[in-house]
Design an enzyme around this catalytic site. Sequence first.
Site, PDB file in Angstrom:
ATOM      1  N   LEU A 252       0.849  -1.176   0.000  1.00 42.32           N
ATOM      2  CA  LEU A 252       0.000   0.000   0.000  1.00 42.32           C
ATOM      3  C   LEU A 252       0.892   1.236   0.000  1.00 42.32           C
ATOM      4  CD1 LEU A 252      -2.610  -1.020   2.752  1.00 42.32           C
ATOM      5  CD2 LEU A 252      -2.919  -1.117   0.272  1.00 42.32           C
ATOM      6  N   ASP A 253       0.437   2.297  -0.658  1.00 45.17           N
ATOM      7  CA  ASP A 253       1.161   3.557  -0.618  1.00 45.17           C
ATOM      8  C   ASP A 253       1.373   3.987   0.821  1.00 45.17           C
ATOM      9  OD1 ASP A 253       1.066   3.620  -3.370  1.00 45.17           O
ATOM     10  OD2 ASP A 253      -0.612   5.027  -3.470  1.00 45.17           O
ATOM     11  N   ARG A 254       2.376   4.810   1.038  1.00 47.82           N
ATOM     12  CA  ARG A 254       2.695   5.255   2.399  1.00 47.82           C
ATOM     13  C   ARG A 254       1.474   5.797   3.138  1.00 47.82           C
ATOM     14  NH1 ARG A 254       6.215  10.521   2.770  1.00 47.82           N
ATOM     15  NH2 ARG A 254       4.160  11.331   2.194  1.00 47.82           N
TER      16      ARG A 254
ATOM     17  N   THR B 137      -1.743   5.379   2.386  1.00 46.43           N
ATOM     18  CA  THR B 137      -2.934   4.526   2.336  1.00 46.43           C
ATOM     19  C   THR B 137      -2.901   3.558   3.503  1.00 46.43           C
ATOM     20  OG1 THR B 137      -3.034   4.669  -0.075  1.00 46.43           O
ATOM     21  CG2 THR B 137      -4.226   2.857   0.956  1.00 46.43           C
TER      22      THR B 137
END
Length: 302
Positions: A137-139, A141
């Site tokens: 997951l993106d930082r 998210t």
Amino acid sequence: MKQVFTLSWTVDNSFEGVAVREFLKEHDISKASLTDIKFRGGAIEVNGKHATVRYILQKGDEIKVAFPPEKASESLLPRAIPLDIVYEDEYILVLNKQPNMPSIPSREHLTWSLSNAVLYYYEENNINSTVHLVNRLDRDTSGLLIVAKHRHVHYLFSKAQKEHEIKRVYRAFVHGKLVGKETIEAPIGRKESSIIEREVREDGQFAITHYTALRQYSSFTEVALSLETGRTHQIRVHMAYKGYPLLGDTLYGGTNHLISRQALHSYELTFFHPFLQKTLSFTAPLPPDMQKLQIVKESRFF
């Protein structure tokens, strides 16, 4: 003492007269894994005795495969960061990642990442493995993701992911008023002027996102989203492309006056567990900063 990862089976009629090599191939043991087992300290046993891959099996034989120990990269350092463990067994972890934490280390965050936290957890609990993130997951998210406890487990779950057998549902808050549901099919590629930003472009990679409006507020909407593909920033790019960027997502046209990061959460995760032979499903509640958005006045349900 750290444990060695092993798998075992009892041979039935369908594999009588078959070589161990073919049996293991049918049970998704890759050639790379067999090479590791042979040359890096693993073992294959039939009925408690060492066996080669050429051994011919009989009904009732007990096969045991011991995989070689795994060693984490020296560049990955353990750090005592609390983990929100939603589920754990001897094969996987399902974690609820907090926002504002990258999945893997970077130059800016050498020891502040989910991977650093997982490695520390492994060392504290004598789990003889390195970190295998099935999905990232993106930082900024938050939400659910799967960590495999062994390279072979990672291989099986990555295969399932490529075959769209791991289902994820996200929750997000987007600018604007949405109703109903829609499928967005638009290719995504890297923006030429940026090493980070993506955009919809004709020469991009095939990408499909489905969204359903859940609740409408005075100036934004809560939506549920699912993906058929897993392109970098896919939800963020597709929603911005349709004119409804995520709240807090300043990279793609959102504003951060209501939330300081993109309002995106991996809410639900469903998959078939290849070792337990059953389907598992998990949900993770919205984190506090997204829950605050749900109490904004002037809202209505669909």
